[in-house]
Scaffold this motif. Sequence first.
Motif, PDB file in Angstrom:
ATOM      1  N   ASN A  75       0.796  -1.231   0.000  1.00  0.00           N
ATOM      2  CA  ASN A  75       0.000   0.000   0.000  1.00  0.00           C
ATOM      3  C   ASN A  75       0.829   1.283   0.000  1.00  0.00           C
ATOM      4  OD1 ASN A  75      -2.492  -1.260  -0.081  1.00  0.00           O
ATOM      5  ND2 ASN A  75      -2.735  -1.313   2.135  1.00  0.00           N
ATOM      6  N   THR A  80      -0.666   1.815   6.391  1.00  0.00           N
ATOM      7  CA  THR A  80      -1.731   1.233   5.576  1.00  0.00           C
ATOM      8  C   THR A  80      -1.395  -0.184   5.133  1.00  0.00           C
ATOM      9  OG1 THR A  80      -0.769   2.406   3.685  1.00  0.00           O
ATOM     10  CG2 THR A  80      -2.663   3.417   4.765  1.00  0.00           C
ATOM     11  N   THR A  81      -0.122  -0.447   4.865  1.00  0.00           N
ATOM     12  CA  THR A  81       0.278  -1.811   4.519  1.00  0.00           C
ATOM     13  C   THR A  81       0.043  -2.749   5.691  1.00  0.00           C
ATOM     14  OG1 THR A  81       1.866  -1.285   2.786  1.00  0.00           O
ATOM     15  CG2 THR A  81       2.286  -3.279   4.039  1.00  0.00           C
ATOM     16  N   SER A  84      -3.648  -3.584   6.118  1.00  0.00           N
ATOM     17  CA  SER A  84      -4.184  -4.516   5.124  1.00  0.00           C
ATOM     18  C   SER A  84      -3.694  -5.939   5.344  1.00  0.00           C
ATOM     19  CB  SER A  84      -3.809  -4.053   3.709  1.00  0.00           C
ATOM     20  OG  SER A  84      -4.598  -2.964   3.311  1.00  0.00           O
ATOM     21  N   TYR A  90      -8.735  -3.401   2.483  1.00  0.00           N
ATOM     22  CA  TYR A  90      -8.135  -2.121   2.189  1.00  0.00           C
ATOM     23  C   TYR A  90      -8.185  -1.259   3.459  1.00  0.00           C
ATOM     24  CZ  TYR A  90      -8.330  -3.010  -2.871  1.00  0.00           C
ATOM     25  OH  TYR A  90      -8.145  -3.513  -4.136  1.00  0.00           O
ATOM     26  N   PRO A  91      -7.204  -0.382   3.674  1.00  0.00           N
ATOM     27  CA  PRO A  91      -7.253   0.475   4.855  1.00  0.00           C
ATOM     28  C   PRO A  91      -8.435   1.428   4.790  1.00  0.00           C
ATOM     29  CG  PRO A  91      -5.520   1.186   3.350  1.00  0.00           C
ATOM     30  CD  PRO A  91      -6.021  -0.130   2.830  1.00  0.00           C
ATOM     31  N   HIS A  98      -7.440   2.719  11.201  1.00  0.00           N
ATOM     32  CA  HIS A  98      -7.156   1.530  10.392  1.00  0.00           C
ATOM     33  C   HIS A  98      -7.487   0.219  11.100  1.00  0.00           C
ATOM     34  CE1 HIS A  98      -5.349   4.149   7.542  1.00  0.00           C
ATOM     35  NE2 HIS A  98      -4.187   4.292   8.132  1.00  0.00           N
ATOM     36  N   HIS A 411      -1.885  -9.020  -4.109  1.00  0.00           N
ATOM     37  CA  HIS A 411      -1.894  -7.870  -3.198  1.00  0.00           C
ATOM     38  C   HIS A 411      -1.832  -8.372  -1.762  1.00  0.00           C
ATOM     39  CE1 HIS A 411      -3.470  -4.220  -1.217  1.00  0.00           C
ATOM     40  NE2 HIS A 411      -3.215  -3.554  -2.328  1.00  0.00           N
ATOM     41  N   ILE A 413      -3.709  -7.744   0.644  1.00  0.00           N
ATOM     42  CA  ILE A 413      -5.017  -8.138   1.177  1.00  0.00           C
ATOM     43  C   ILE A 413      -5.299  -9.612   0.929  1.00  0.00           C
ATOM     44  CG2 ILE A 413      -6.047  -5.831   1.060  1.00  0.00           C
ATOM     45  CD1 ILE A 413      -7.433  -6.648  -1.543  1.00  0.00           C
ATOM     46  N   TRP A 461      -5.425   2.105  -4.754  1.00  0.00           N
ATOM     47  CA  TRP A 461      -4.478   2.632  -3.782  1.00  0.00           C
ATOM     48  C   TRP A 461      -4.740   4.107  -3.515  1.00  0.00           C
ATOM     49  CZ3 TRP A 461      -3.207  -0.503  -7.859  1.00  0.00           C
ATOM     50  CH2 TRP A 461      -2.566  -1.719  -7.577  1.00  0.00           C
TER      51      TRP A 461
END
Length: 531
Positions: A75, A80-81, A84, A90-91, A98, A411, A413, A461
């Motif tokens: 991300n 944010t990474t 997730s 997704y955040p 988050h 990804h 996620i 993103w």
Amino acid sequence: MLYRRSLPARSVSLICFLLFLSPVSLSAAEKPNIILIMCDDMGFSDIGCYGGEVQTPHLNRLAQEGMRFTQFYNNAKCTTTRASILTGLYPRFGKGGHMRQNMVTLGEAMKTAGYHTGLSGKWHLMKTQGYAKSEKPGGWLNRYDKTTHPFFRGFDSYYGVLDGCCNFFDPTISDPPYKRAGIRSFGHDDKAVTEFKEGYYTTDAFTDHTLGMIKEYSDNERPFFIHLCYTAPHYPLHAKPADIKKYAGKFKMGWDQMRKDRWKRLQEMGIAGENWSLSEGDSRAYAWETANQEFEDQRMAVYAAMIDSMDQNIGRIMTTLKETGQLDNTLVLFLSDNGGCSEEPGGRNPQERTPGPKDDYVAVGPAWGWAQNSPFRRYKSWVHEGGISTPMIAWWPGKVPAGAINRSPAHIIDLMPTFLEMAGAEYPKTYQGHEILPVEGTSILPLLQGEEKTLHDSLAWYWSGNRALRQGPWKLVWDKGVGEWELYDISADRCETKNLAKQQPERVQQMSKDWFAWAEKVELGTKVKQK
């Protein structure tokens, strides 16, 4: 020499486990261990098996015996990474933050599936009544919200830094005033850690805790899930003198030549596809010829030493897996939370900054940060390929094909549903009385088995004004410094060198609408305006 593989008793039933394509009821002996290793602010082409100069024999070995991904996405940013990876979502950017109670974490989900769970290293998802500016070690921990603390979100054991990245040698040392973050908070389970012995180094300490969990969890039949989150090679640039010495003078070719050298190696390794090319220039990079080359070489040498130290510690993990009889029954994954970092708190004046020792706070800056993601454009916080593409290695003897390169887009996620499928468990609809948001990722088990497969119709993103949407081969990108949509055909132009926005305005318009629909879903609200 390749890792020798011993077969633990509970692994016998795993010989046929390659057929695990649907969630079924599995005994504890049939469930594999999982170790998910994530480093911090490391570029796409930094490690040896992705074209880099750093000596990473242990990661190279995992790649040789396992699989490398070429289109695995994060991300673009630390927080944010991490959100997730831990939630399969997704955040969310709204008031709730988050990490919320209507989200289940990997710790909670894997614990429900019968796993021991542990997390070592950086968390960075704490929510408190105030920001971390305490001048006392552990001060932030006193105000934590339990719903955002790893020990209360499903992890049986936790040790590490709860907010950002701290001093590697002595976490009681405050960040400098120009960073404005005070002393970072350390925790062990639900207690604050405020004392650190002589010779302390975070990369070693996070590994030590991981080794302890492996040994403890290996004493019974329950499988384990361990998430190891190194802060290396995130700034401050702190490394051991012996490791720095290996790289002193190695980067005097400069960032432009380093990018060309890496590009050549990526092609020779087969990582770079025919649709790749070396992107040109960066708006924030500066000329090597007029830079202080001694200082620049030193910055990159310390950065390389930090990665080298991490690789040494990954070797310790593999040795411990062998010693505990878990080697053949463990999936090991390695990735980075975002691309190389262009941030430069404190500046680059050699009269003021000294990379390496604990009494200074230095970063690599935008030119090296850009080059670390060769051959891609941009870096951390941007959502061109350089910001969101991570090296990703999957190692699992007998299950993941050795020496494989997988080019399917995937990804972070996707990790939650993958691990649950491996555990023979379903993603929960409710947890502790709360309705849980539906998982947004898709299991990558087919990819781990060697398939090339499309998992997502769309990926999106956002970070700090930068936006992107990928649909099939098409990628729409908004660079906050440019202020307009760019369009790329990733199937023909992976490195985003040919902007097709003017040739395809209707596609840009439709994909823009789709991105804003996603933005509404993830609660971006007034952070973005439709244009």
